[in-house]
Design an enzyme around this catalytic site. Structure first.
Site, mmCIF file in Angstrom:
data_model
loop_
_atom_site.group_PDB
_atom_site.id
_atom_site.type_symbol
_atom_site.label_atom_id
_atom_site.label_comp_id
_atom_site.label_asym_id
_atom_site.label_seq_id
_atom_site.Cartn_x
_atom_site.Cartn_y
_atom_site.Cartn_z
ATOM 1 N N GLY A 1 0.834 -1.124 0.101
ATOM 2 C CA GLY A 1 0.051 0.075 0.122
ATOM 3 C C GLY A 1 0.781 1.265 -0.095
ATOM 4 C CG PHE A 2 0.158 6.291 0.176
ATOM 5 C CD1 PHE A 2 1.225 6.816 -0.204
ATOM 6 C CD2 PHE A 2 -0.206 6.743 1.335
ATOM 7 C CE1 PHE A 2 1.780 8.131 -0.052
ATOM 8 C CE2 PHE A 2 0.268 7.950 1.497
ATOM 9 C CZ PHE A 2 1.105 8.685 0.846
ATOM 10 C CB ILE A 3 1.662 3.955 4.783
ATOM 11 C CG1 ILE A 3 0.247 4.807 4.929
ATOM 12 C CG2 ILE A 3 2.317 4.169 6.002
ATOM 13 C CD1 ILE A 3 -0.524 5.071 6.066
ATOM 14 C CG ASN B 1 -6.050 -8.475 -0.025
ATOM 15 O OD1 ASN B 1 -5.485 -7.306 -0.263
ATOM 16 N ND2 ASN B 1 -7.091 -8.459 0.351
ATOM 17 N N GLY C 1 -3.636 -1.909 -2.317
ATOM 18 C CA GLY C 1 -2.291 -2.076 -2.510
ATOM 19 C C GLY C 1 -1.936 -2.352 -4.014
ATOM 20 C CG LEU D 1 1.561 -0.639 7.685
ATOM 21 C CD1 LEU D 1 2.445 -0.305 6.830
ATOM 22 C CD2 LEU D 1 1.195 0.496 8.924
ATOM 23 C CE1 TYR E 1 -10.593 1.977 7.980
ATOM 24 C CE2 TYR E 1 -10.827 4.522 8.788
ATOM 25 C CZ TYR E 1 -9.960 3.349 8.177
ATOM 26 O OH TYR E 1 -8.606 3.284 8.393
#
Ligand code: UDP
Length: 320
Positions: A10-12, A32, A36, A78, A151
């Site tokens: 993913g981004f982070i 998965n 990402g 994350l 969320y």
């Protein structure tokens, strides 16, 4: 050190893996690729073939999570369903990933007694008017029919779970609440406002501001976040703590749109779009979100180096 990074594509995650690899650590990623992207890590896999490995799989695969945790020294968790748009469009998978998936990961850390970092979110504060928000403030959620709160609630459950493992079994957990992280390569596909505005501005298309644009956020530049995560994992005082990591400049979303237009030299206009048109009628937005950084300063000497203008300039240049 050997790290297991869930959501490492993913981004982070991909940025964090890069930092650990540059430092000489060994990293295994499980992702998965739901939000990402393989391209976030493909150059890292080529550059560090001996120290980086990758499983394209879900954290719902508890056997794999167990095995990977047994091989790691520490776990950075994350992997999560992220982005308001993603949550609204995938409510079930969001709940499964954020609750059952996190349970799998935390259980692995419990069984093998590994230190674990849990990524939480400023979303857990809920519908706040007050600022700044302290880690021990009460949370304010809307009704469960409004998907937005699922969320927030799922991240709160993650925090409760991690804290209970820490309190009852002494598992070293570190929990971080991130406030609107931004940076190059972040996608706007799942709702995130900054890459969306920059993309719209660079195409000279109207910037679509949801609601009246008076809602505020504080944005945090990715490099500041990476340093904070690495420091948290090294610092014993952070164990068992929940720590806000965020920026210092509160800005209205309407003003953010104006800023992006100005900094990118765009000729875009701004259009206000009702929330209902974007997210349907069962949607609540958060009016304000400003972190108290007192705890992060005290424990980590955290002081964001990147201001909002500088961060936006870097992002605009990277998206040109
Ligand atoms: N937003 C907007 N236009 C967009 C995307 C988001 O006006 O194209 C608004 C959104 O309604 C929210 C703020 O920008 O008030 C931040 O949205 P984002 O989804 O990035 O983060 P979050 O709501 O989780 O803080």
């Amino acid at each position: 050190m050997k790290l297991l990074v869930t959501g490492g594509a993913g981004f982070i995650g991909s940025n964090l893996c890069r930092k650990y690899l540059e430092r000489g650590d060994e990293v295994h990623i499980i992702d998965n690729l739901s939000t990402g992207k393989f391209e976030n890590i493909s150059d890292l896999l080529e550059k560090y073939p001996d120290r980086l490995s990758f499983d394209e799989d879900s954290i719902l695969n508890d056997k794999l999570v167990m095995k990977l945790t047994s091989l790691a020294d520490v776990v950075i968790h994350l992997a999560a369903a992220v982005g308001v748009k993603y949550i609204i469009n995938n409510p079930l998978s969001a709940m499964e990933t954020n609750i059952i998936g996190t349970e799998n990961v935390v259980r692995g850390a419990k069984v093998f007694k590994k230190k674990i970092f849990i990524a939480s979110s400023s979303e857990v504060y809920g519908d706040q008017e007050k600022a700044p928000l302290y880690e021990e403030d009460s949370v304010i959620f809307g009704p469960s029919v409004k998907l937005r709160w699922s969320y927030a609630a799922s991240k709160l459950v993650d925090e409760f779970l991690a804290l209970s493992y820490y309190r009852t079994l002494d598992i070293p957990v570190v929990i971080c609440r991130f406030f609107n992280i931004i940076g190059p390569k972040q996608t706007g596909e799942y709702g995130m406002v900054v890459p969306r505005f920059v993309d719209q501005a660079l195409k000279n298309n109207p910037l679509l501001v949801y609601g009246d644009g008076n809602q505020t956020r504080t944005f945090t530049y990715i490099e500041d976040v990476l340093d904070a995560i690495m420091n948290m994992m090294e610092n014993e005082k952070c164990v068992g703590q929940i720590i806000n990591i965020g920026g210092t400049e509160e800005i209205k979303i309407l003003d953010l749109a104006k800023k992006v237009i100005q900094l990118s030299g765009s000729s875009s206009s701004i259009e206000l779009v009702p929330y209902e048109k974007v997210y349907g009628k069962d949607f609540d937005d958060m009016k304000r979100r400003v972190p108290s950084l007192e705890k992060a300063r005290k424990l980590l000497d955290f002081n964001p180096k990147y201001g909002l203008d500088d961060s936006l300039k870097i992002i605009i240049d990277s998206m040109k």
